[in-house]
Design an enzyme around this catalytic site. Structure first.
Site, PDB file in Angstrom:
ATOM      1  N   ARG A 121       1.238  -1.448   0.386  1.00 48.54           N
ATOM      2  CA  ARG A 121      -0.154   0.179  -0.044  1.00 48.54           C
ATOM      3  C   ARG A 121       0.662   1.123  -0.133  1.00 48.54           C
ATOM      4  O   ARG A 121       0.633   2.234   0.794  1.00 48.54           O
ATOM      5  CB  ARG A 121      -1.150  -0.373   1.497  1.00 48.54           C
ATOM      6  CG  ARG A 121      -2.054  -0.760   1.315  1.00 48.54           C
ATOM      7  CD  ARG A 121      -3.065  -0.706   0.011  1.00 48.54           C
ATOM      8  NE  ARG A 121      -4.463  -1.710   0.500  1.00 48.54           N
ATOM      9  CZ  ARG A 121      -4.040  -2.815   0.126  1.00 48.54           C
ATOM     10  NH1 ARG A 121      -3.273  -3.062  -0.773  1.00 48.54           N
ATOM     11  NH2 ARG A 121      -5.926  -3.649   0.581  1.00 48.54           N
ATOM     12  N   SER A 171     -10.540  -0.751   3.410  1.00 51.87           N
ATOM     13  CA  SER A 171      -9.937  -0.800   4.955  1.00 51.87           C
ATOM     14  C   SER A 171      -9.560   0.670   5.184  1.00 51.87           C
ATOM     15  O   SER A 171      -8.681   0.984   4.167  1.00 51.87           O
ATOM     16  CB  SER A 171      -8.924  -1.869   4.132  1.00 51.87           C
ATOM     17  OG  SER A 171      -8.765  -3.288   3.884  1.00 51.87           O
ATOM     18  N   GLU A 220      -4.488   3.390   6.422  1.00 53.47           N
ATOM     19  CA  GLU A 220      -4.751   3.656   5.095  1.00 53.47           C
ATOM     20  C   GLU A 220      -5.158   4.477   4.404  1.00 53.47           C
ATOM     21  O   GLU A 220      -4.486   5.703   3.882  1.00 53.47           O
ATOM     22  CB  GLU A 220      -4.924   1.954   4.219  1.00 53.47           C
ATOM     23  CG  GLU A 220      -4.843   1.639   3.066  1.00 53.47           C
ATOM     24  CD  GLU A 220      -5.301   0.580   2.713  1.00 53.47           C
ATOM     25  OE1 GLU A 220      -5.264   0.887   0.899  1.00 53.47           O
ATOM     26  OE2 GLU A 220      -6.122   0.191   2.648  1.00 53.47           O
TER      27      GLU A 220
END
Ligand code: EPU
Length: 338
Positions: free
Chosen positions: A165, A238, A334
């Site tokens: 990520r 998420s 995130e």
């Protein structure tokens, strides 16, 4: 001619459904329009934020600057050989439209990334990933312009410095560049990735044949089962990243919590499942005011309607605190706070 809107509502442009306003908003459709923005001294002086599909952002209040929302469209085949095809897609193409196009043409590589919300331009930034595949496996080059002087750039896959990520666009180039197009290298002879989670099980249960069309269908079924549709229950996928810890720490926890999921990263580190840690702290399915933790996926925070961004920030902080207290592990969002 640039169409600059003032006091523009971002409600439709963030999947948390927060009704925040941008002082200025512009949705450039071409590279020339982006250059016009970059070369405009008044616009340059403003705080700027580049918005993609709005599926990974938490607006904590009105934005007192310029929101740039790239709308460069188009998918073009730029090259091919016996085994591969290279496609160029505009930053404003909806990611799942791109995935569907590849799957329809039987070009493999992105089928596991089906139904991920967002636009093509955000895919390299986050190195979007799911079900054993991440974007770095298919991205060939990333094109864009530097915000400072409008100079074009083209980064190859290695230069993007992809991580979990993560990419150069979240680090050295953060706030300095705007992505205009991305090229992808896809497989004419697809290699199927079915080992992750229950992909294999879903495929064998419902489909007689393994091909990328069926993998896409299976992934869509799995996602729809677990993840809430932002159009019905506002969320940003998420909310936290899965934490990477030292092997020592991972082993210490594993000896205490036998069932804890653990994914080796390298010789020194392992990744833990943030969803599992959050669930163990009792958060799964919990509602606090107008926000909460989704009942099917503890990594997803939701807005049940009418929430303030501050409620989500508080929930996020409370979750971080309890995971830290119980496991001694830091979990990081995130989602980008703006
Ligand atoms: N788990 C729990 N409780 C839960 C959910 C999961 O204990 O409520 C456990 C599962 O049993 C499993 C582990 O946690 O052992 C991992 O769960 P899962 O496979 O559902 O994936 P994840 O690590 O929670 C990541 C991505 C998702 C992606 C899935 C599938 C991140 C931050 N998230 O989630 O991406 O769809 O894998 O590949 O890496 C997103 O980024 O927005 C996103 C949805």
């Amino acid at each position: 001619m640039l169409d600059i809107q003032t006091n523009y509502s971002l409600k439709q442009l963030n999947t948390f459904d927060f009704d925040v306003k941008a002082k200025y908003y512009v949705a450039p459709k071409t590279e020339d329009e982006i250059l016009e923005i970059i070369n405009n001294e008044e616009l340059k002086a403003l705080p700027q934020f580049i918005l993609g599909g709005g599926s990974n952002v938490l607006f904590t209040g009105d934005f007192d600057g310029l929101i740039i929302h790239p709308q460069i469209k188009g998918i073009e085949k730029i090259d091919e050989d016996e085994n591969h095809v290279w496609l160029l897609a505009g930053a404003g193409v909806v990611w799942d439209v791109f995935v569907a196009y590849c799957v329809k043409n039987n070009w493999g590589g992105v089928e596991n990334l089906s139904l991920i919300p967002g636009n093509v331009g955000a895919v390299p930034v986050q190195n979007v990933g799911a079900y054993g595949v991440d974007a770095k496996m298919v991205i060939d080059e990333v094109y864009g312009l530097y915000l400072e002087d409008g100079e074009p750039f083209c980064l190859n896959n290695a230069e993007c410095e992809f991580g979990y990520r993560d990419s150069v666009f979240k680090n050295d180039m953060k706030g300095k560049a705007i992505i205009t197009e991305v090229s992808f290298k896809l497989n004419k002879k697809p290699v199927y990735v079915t080992h992750y989670g229950n992909v294999e099980e879903e495929l064998t249960r419902n489909y007689s044949k393994v091909n990328i069309q069926n993998i896409r269908k299976a992934i869509i079924t799995i996602r729809e089962r677990k993840l809430p549709d932002p159009a019905k229950l506002p969320n940003a996928g998420s909310f936290f990243k899965n934490p990477v810890v030292t092997l020592g720490k991972a082993e210490e926890l594993k000896s205490k919590y036998e069932n804890m999921p653990l994914f080796p990263v390298n010789k020194k580190e392992a990744k833990l499942a943030a969803a599992w840690l959050i669930e163990q702290c009792g958060w799964k399915g919990k509602k606090v005011g107008n926000v909460g933790v989704h009942q099917n996926q503890a990594l997803v925070l939701v807005n049940y309607g009418g929430a303030e961004a501050s409620e989500l920030k508080q929930l996020s902080a409370d979750i971080q605190k309890s995971v830290k207290e119980k496991f001694g592990v830091d979990i990081e969002p995130e989602v980008n706070f703006v």
